[in-house]
Design an enzyme around this catalytic site. Structure first.
Site, PDB file in Angstrom:
ATOM      1  N   TYR B  14       0.813  -1.302   0.146  1.00  0.00           N
ATOM      2  CA  TYR B  14       0.018  -0.072   0.084  1.00  0.00           C
ATOM      3  C   TYR B  14       0.699   1.339  -0.001  1.00  0.00           C
ATOM      4  CZ  TYR B  14      -3.702   3.259   1.717  1.00  0.00           C
ATOM      5  OH  TYR B  14      -4.771   4.136   2.135  1.00  0.00           O
ATOM      6  N   ILE B  15       1.500   1.429   0.952  1.00  0.00           N
ATOM      7  CA  ILE B  15       2.408   2.762   1.152  1.00  0.00           C
ATOM      8  C   ILE B  15       3.473   2.470   0.084  1.00  0.00           C
ATOM      9  CG2 ILE B  15       3.537   4.399   2.646  1.00  0.00           C
ATOM     10  CD1 ILE B  15       2.141   3.033   5.081  1.00  0.00           C
ATOM     11  N   SER B 128       6.770   3.299  12.542  1.00  0.00           N
ATOM     12  CA  SER B 128       5.323   3.487  13.092  1.00  0.00           C
ATOM     13  C   SER B 128       5.148   3.877  14.156  1.00  0.00           C
ATOM     14  CB  SER B 128       4.771   1.817  13.033  1.00  0.00           C
ATOM     15  OG  SER B 128       3.445   1.883  13.832  1.00  0.00           O
ATOM     16  N   TYR B 156       4.831  -6.834  17.221  1.00  0.00           N
ATOM     17  CA  TYR B 156       5.174  -5.835  15.729  1.00  0.00           C
ATOM     18  C   TYR B 156       5.770  -4.696  16.133  1.00  0.00           C
ATOM     19  CZ  TYR B 156       3.814  -2.440  12.307  1.00  0.00           C
ATOM     20  OH  TYR B 156       3.998  -1.452  11.420  1.00  0.00           O
ATOM     21  N   LYS B 160       9.681  -3.130  14.940  1.00  0.00           N
ATOM     22  CA  LYS B 160      10.020  -1.831  14.526  1.00  0.00           C
ATOM     23  C   LYS B 160      10.926  -1.035  15.476  1.00  0.00           C
ATOM     24  CE  LYS B 160       7.245  -1.601  10.908  1.00  0.00           C
ATOM     25  NZ  LYS B 160       7.900  -1.580   9.410  1.00  0.00           N
ATOM     26  N   PHE B 198       1.206   7.448  11.341  1.00  0.00           N
ATOM     27  CA  PHE B 198      -0.053   7.276  12.202  1.00  0.00           C
ATOM     28  C   PHE B 198      -1.007   6.521  11.230  1.00  0.00           C
ATOM     29  CE2 PHE B 198       1.084   9.324  16.064  1.00  0.00           C
ATOM     30  CZ  PHE B 198       2.294   9.711  15.804  1.00  0.00           C
ATOM     31  N   LEU B 220      -9.703   0.857  10.456  1.00  0.00           N
ATOM     32  CA  LEU B 220     -10.923   1.437  10.453  1.00  0.00           C
ATOM     33  C   LEU B 220     -11.492   1.704   8.980  1.00  0.00           C
ATOM     34  CD1 LEU B 220     -13.635   2.487  11.861  1.00  0.00           C
ATOM     35  CD2 LEU B 220     -12.288   4.754  12.099  1.00  0.00           C
ATOM     36  N   VAL B 237     -17.510  -0.647  16.580  1.00  0.00           N
ATOM     37  CA  VAL B 237     -16.960   0.313  17.122  1.00  0.00           C
ATOM     38  C   VAL B 237     -16.510  -0.100  18.677  1.00  0.00           C
ATOM     39  CG1 VAL B 237     -17.388   2.924  18.368  1.00  0.00           C
ATOM     40  CG2 VAL B 237     -18.208   2.063  15.855  1.00  0.00           C
ATOM     41  N   ARG B 251      -7.758   9.116  16.390  1.00  0.00           N
ATOM     42  CA  ARG B 251      -6.658   8.780  15.659  1.00  0.00           C
ATOM     43  C   ARG B 251      -6.301   9.967  14.609  1.00  0.00           C
ATOM     44  NH1 ARG B 251      -6.529   6.168  19.194  1.00  0.00           N
ATOM     45  NH2 ARG B 251      -6.595   3.930  19.510  1.00  0.00           N
TER      46      ARG B 251
END
Lengths: 371, 371
Positions: B14-15, B128, B156, B160, B198, B220, B237, B251
């Site tokens: 993705y990024i 992250s 995780y 990092k 973020f 989300l 939620v 967030r």
């Protein structure tokens, strides 16, 4: 609980060899694995001379993924590992950090993967007080308890910290996954001890077993020993303007036999109490200044040893002393040897083994052992 | 400074894919390396459709020591790496931590070793905000600045953190060793950016490029997108009793194009300013609650999306918002896309690519790009 078989990775090194001795004396079967990069397999002969029992030896490279598998396959009775195999020079770690990440971190990842594959469920890890970093940033935490926030300040310490988190994460995962699968008994089998040492010191009182560092030693007592034998002209004292009673820095020196006993007790505790992952400081709780150490070792040698005061070194702190109450309370571990004994034992070892393990010890020392 | 060649490890994710697009648009030559474990090489075709330029692709396994060597040998013009290649599911990391240590930590050790061997001297690392852990323990540090003490709370995040220390230690060592050798010019070449993100959000406004997660998404917006397409009945939620204005957690959502631009600017900064290792937060500094996100995405979709309130999840905190002043000041980076735009772009991508990259996008979207 019956004693099982233990793999001691890095078992020919200083702390590893004394722990191997303690394990054999306690009735454990021991397999020692080492790459002999900074140690000698001769240590295992000395161990046998002292206790009459032999550890099996396997030469092994922790960065070679298959090597641990081979050991565990050849020894299905191994249920525990005591893991010393690592590079340990703080200064060198600043120059060659990738060697430290490879051997210390990746080596442990390899070990843990192999342990999981072979259902080897207990690990005692040779960590270090270095993980606390500059503990003087928490003035109400001296002597340092295990709850002190960690914050290593050099690559060596960073690798020890990373390994502590890896062991913690893996043991917790093995436990949680087993519990989710409804297998409480399996969950309890997975345990880890993170042993944070302060300054190991001394040698075996027989005079035939001790530290045999390659190259320039970087700890106070081995340096003093070189001054005593004339290999080194004088000791450099880095800073005499600290806020201690005599101006020199305070450290917590622990006799190597007490330290080895701490490993044995931690392993026994893991096997008997199934605590999951737990950290324990191994130190005396009593600090000694550099000047006190010079006096103590001079007394053992029988003459004053020369020293010279130099400026403080960057990164050195006033006081690194362990609060070892947790180990006393939970492991039933209390150091019993004095600093004076550490100095006497070190001097007996040093004067009788000027070439370390590269020559045979005096026959009279071996003869004494046989009595 | 002329643009060189950049290796984007994990460049089909993705990024990684959006950063590859930003690099190509800025005139860099790009080699993308990925194992395609959780991504598709089709992303590179979409990039080409958008910008008319092509990244070279190499399939590679970060845990295979020789793989990076081959890439650097085949492309001696590469002087920089942007490193995304990692596992990234917090929940999974608790169940399979060793996979995370192998891929994320050992994979980076491999990369760094190969960079040192081939004199590839700049690295931008995809870190992250997870490295901050529960930043609410420092109430005067919300929004979180880079100086906030780190303290990840899951495997995780631990990986990092370990990679951040490894990169820092290696870059510092390369610099210090070069300075000791009297080579200031060599020292300045070694630089590292630790980018702490973020919540990345959104897709390309063309509608042909976006996030294509395998399995169950865990963020989300992708979950809301599944509710919108009917793949998922409703959004859960977790907690409406937080101390925010509407009770749901806060967030910091950042448009993926802004995030990619942050990587480009960080790389340019390393190459132009030689800062050594430096961390930068990439976020908007503006927090949004879960309810605000539901409203924003519902507006983009054009109808109210169903949700249900469930208890808080363990480990979730009230507020994770970036203080990104350092990136604004030093990198000249300011996010320009709104949350509304992120929602619109995500919805355009989602409704036009129900199978993600596994089917061709609508011809009319491609036709629009050609105008």
């Amino acid at each position: 609980m019956s004693a099982g078989s233990v793999l001691v990775a890095g078992g020919t090194g200083y702390i590893g060899s004394f722990t191997t001795l303690a394990l054999l004396e306690a009735g454990y079967k021991v397999v020692v694995a080492d790459n002999l990069y900074n140690s000698s397999a001769e240590a295992l002969n000395r161990i046998e001379a002292i206790c009459g029992k032999k550890a099996e030896f396997v030469q092994l490279d922790v960065t070679n993924e298959a090597d641990f598998d081979k050991v565990f396959e050849a020894h299905p009775d191994i249920d525990s590992v005591i893991h010393f195999a690592a590079l340990k020079a703080v200064g060198e770690s600043g120059e060659k950090p990738l060697d430290y990440y490879m051997v210390n971190v990746y080596g442990t990842i390899n070990l843990l993967r192999s342990m999981v594959r072979h259902n080897v469920t207990n690990i005692v890890f040779s960590s270090s007080a270095t993980v606390y970093g500059d503990a003087t940033r928490f003035p109400n935490m001296i002597p340092i308890p295990e709850e002190c926030p960690l914050g290593p300040t050099n690559p060596y310490g960073n690798t020890k910290f990373a390994v502590e988190t890896a062991i913690t994460d893996v043991i917790n995962a093995q436990r949680n996954n087993a519990i989710k699968a409804g297998n409480e008994a399996e969950a309890k089998k997975w345990n880890g001890a993170l042993l944070r040492y302060f300054n190991p010191a001394g040698a075996h009182p027989s005079g035939i077993m001790g530290e045999d560092p390659q190259g320039v030693p970087y700890n106070l007592l081995p340096l003093l020993a070189q001054v005593a034998t004339g290999k080194r002209e004088k000791l450099m004292v880095f800073g005499d303007d600290y806020a201690s009673h005599d101006g020199t820095a305070i450290r917590d020196y622990i006799h190597i036999l007490d330290l080895a006993d701490g490993h044995l007790k931690a392993l026994n505790y893991l096997r008997a109490n199934n605590p999951g992952v737990r950290a324990w400081n191994l130190g005396t709780g009593k600090g000694s200044t550099v000047y006190e150490m010079i006096r103590a070792f001079s007394a053992a040698v029988g003459r004053d040893l020369p020293y010279e005061v130099a400026p403080r070194r960057a990164g050195d702190v006033l006081n690194l002393t362990a609060n070892a109450n947790r180990a006393t309370k939970e492991l039933g571990w209390t150091p019993t040897r004095t600093l004076e004994q550490a100095c006497e034992d070190l001097w007996l070892w040093t004067k009788n083994n000027p070439q370390g393990y590269r020559q045979q010890p005096p026959a009279e020392l071996l003869a004494k052992l046989k009595k």
